[in-house]
Design a protein around this motif. Sequence first.
Motif, PDB file in Angstrom:
ATOM      1  N   ASP A 156      48.284  32.495  74.668  1.00  0.00           N
ATOM      2  CA  ASP A 156      47.199  33.593  75.221  1.00  0.00           C
ATOM      3  C   ASP A 156      46.530  33.265  76.282  1.00  0.00           C
ATOM      4  N   LYS A 157      46.746  33.704  77.256  1.00  0.00           N
ATOM      5  CA  LYS A 157      46.039  33.317  78.775  1.00  0.00           C
ATOM      6  C   LYS A 157      46.247  32.102  78.876  1.00  0.00           C
ATOM      7  N   ASP A 158      45.302  31.083  78.599  1.00  0.00           N
ATOM      8  CA  ASP A 158      45.221  29.651  79.095  1.00  0.00           C
ATOM      9  C   ASP A 158      45.163  28.730  78.012  1.00  0.00           C
ATOM     10  N   THR A 159      45.377  29.306  76.720  1.00  0.00           N
ATOM     11  CA  THR A 159      45.768  28.505  75.695  1.00  0.00           C
ATOM     12  C   THR A 159      47.283  28.646  75.073  1.00  0.00           C
ATOM     13  N   ALA A 160      47.545  27.646  74.645  1.00  0.00           N
ATOM     14  CA  ALA A 160      48.951  27.308  73.922  1.00  0.00           C
ATOM     15  C   ALA A 160      48.810  27.118  72.684  1.00  0.00           C
ATOM     16  N   TYR A 161      49.915  27.495  71.794  1.00  0.00           N
ATOM     17  CA  TYR A 161      49.858  26.992  70.565  1.00  0.00           C
ATOM     18  C   TYR A 161      51.134  26.439  70.137  1.00  0.00           C
ATOM     19  N   LEU A 162      51.225  25.904  69.208  1.00  0.00           N
ATOM     20  CA  LEU A 162      52.441  25.274  68.666  1.00  0.00           C
ATOM     21  C   LEU A 162      52.500  25.414  67.020  1.00  0.00           C
ATOM     22  N   GLN A 163      53.014  26.232  66.621  1.00  0.00           N
ATOM     23  CA  GLN A 163      53.282  26.554  65.083  1.00  0.00           C
ATOM     24  C   GLN A 163      54.208  25.807  64.640  1.00  0.00           C
ATOM     25  N   MET A 164      53.853  24.805  63.688  1.00  0.00           N
ATOM     26  CA  MET A 164      55.072  23.830  63.048  1.00  0.00           C
ATOM     27  C   MET A 164      55.107  24.083  61.714  1.00  0.00           C
ATOM     28  N   ASN A 165      56.398  24.591  61.409  1.00  0.00           N
ATOM     29  CA  ASN A 165      56.696  24.732  59.856  1.00  0.00           C
ATOM     30  C   ASN A 165      57.984  23.711  59.565  1.00  0.00           C
ATOM     31  N   SER A 166      58.049  23.605  58.025  1.00  0.00           N
ATOM     32  CA  SER A 166      59.018  22.798  57.684  1.00  0.00           C
ATOM     33  C   SER A 166      58.955  21.561  58.385  1.00  0.00           C
ATOM     34  N   LEU A 167      57.706  20.807  58.186  1.00  0.00           N
ATOM     35  CA  LEU A 167      57.545  19.552  58.857  1.00  0.00           C
ATOM     36  C   LEU A 167      58.182  18.425  58.151  1.00  0.00           C
ATOM     37  N   LYS A 168      58.760  17.504  59.039  1.00  0.00           N
ATOM     38  CA  LYS A 168      59.443  16.403  58.336  1.00  0.00           C
ATOM     39  C   LYS A 168      58.697  14.999  58.813  1.00  0.00           C
ATOM     40  N   PRO A 169      58.868  13.990  58.251  1.00  0.00           N
ATOM     41  CA  PRO A 169      58.300  12.501  58.375  1.00  0.00           C
ATOM     42  C   PRO A 169      58.406  12.438  59.914  1.00  0.00           C
ATOM     43  N   TRP A 173      47.818  16.626  81.763  1.00  0.00           N
ATOM     44  CA  TRP A 173      47.924  16.271  80.413  1.00  0.00           C
ATOM     45  C   TRP A 173      46.792  16.395  79.653  1.00  0.00           C
ATOM     46  N   GLY A 174      46.831  16.591  78.433  1.00  0.00           N
ATOM     47  CA  GLY A 174      45.782  16.298  77.551  1.00  0.00           C
ATOM     48  C   GLY A 174      45.844  15.071  76.914  1.00  0.00           C
ATOM     49  N   LYS A 175      44.959  14.596  76.089  1.00  0.00           N
ATOM     50  CA  LYS A 175      44.800  13.294  75.418  1.00  0.00           C
ATOM     51  C   LYS A 175      45.565  13.195  74.446  1.00  0.00           C
ATOM     52  N   GLY A 176      45.823  14.180  73.748  1.00  0.00           N
ATOM     53  CA  GLY A 176      46.727  13.910  72.681  1.00  0.00           C
ATOM     54  C   GLY A 176      46.196  14.204  71.491  1.00  0.00           C
ATOM     55  N   THR A 177      46.882  14.844  70.371  1.00  0.00           N
ATOM     56  CA  THR A 177      46.426  14.971  69.185  1.00  0.00           C
ATOM     57  C   THR A 177      47.390  14.535  68.016  1.00  0.00           C
ATOM     58  N   PRO A 178      46.911  13.341  67.155  1.00  0.00           N
ATOM     59  CA  PRO A 178      47.977  13.029  66.249  1.00  0.00           C
ATOM     60  C   PRO A 178      48.687  13.918  65.184  1.00  0.00           C
ATOM     61  N   VAL A 179      49.692  13.942  64.841  1.00  0.00           N
ATOM     62  CA  VAL A 179      50.077  14.963  63.805  1.00  0.00           C
ATOM     63  C   VAL A 179      51.115  13.699  62.756  1.00  0.00           C
ATOM     64  N   THR A 180      50.538  13.570  61.476  1.00  0.00           N
ATOM     65  CA  THR A 180      51.320  12.743  60.616  1.00  0.00           C
ATOM     66  C   THR A 180      51.855  13.521  59.347  1.00  0.00           C
ATOM     67  N   VAL A 181      52.921  13.379  59.233  1.00  0.00           N
ATOM     68  CA  VAL A 181      53.886  13.942  57.972  1.00  0.00           C
ATOM     69  C   VAL A 181      54.271  13.003  57.146  1.00  0.00           C
ATOM     70  N   SER A 182      53.493  13.126  56.105  1.00  0.00           N
ATOM     71  CA  SER A 182      53.782  12.117  54.899  1.00  0.00           C
ATOM     72  C   SER A 182      53.272  12.404  53.649  1.00  0.00           C
ATOM     73  N   SER A 183      53.769  11.856  52.641  1.00  0.00           N
ATOM     74  CA  SER A 183      53.278  12.266  51.232  1.00  0.00           C
ATOM     75  C   SER A 183      52.549  11.278  50.676  1.00  0.00           C
TER      76      SER A 183
END
Length: 113
Positions: free
Chosen positions: A72-85, A103-113
Amino acid sequence: QVQLVESGGGLVQPGGSLRVSCTASGSIFRPLVMGWYRQVPGKERELVATIISGAGTNYADSVKGRFTISRDKDTAYLQMNSLKPDDTAVYYCNALIRGSNYWGKGTPVTVSS
């Protein structure tokens, strides 16, 4: 000065969903391409998905059918479903503006039980 700011990363259980966002600022020009890449320690940064203004989207085979990139204009989204480790990584936003890559600085995503 162009800045990309990501948000929305975090911890999620396998099978869960998460949405990350990236907003570009500091340029009078809108990004031609915005995308998401990810990186885990010891491995190269890899493409996750890109969205090209007026031309569509592109996904890594490993996320097709599970992730959706939108913009949407200058914003990008990433919808993540059915995430895996295996989706655990630092997710980086990328933008192509007037022939320059940012580049952005990054955002961590952790998929874990």
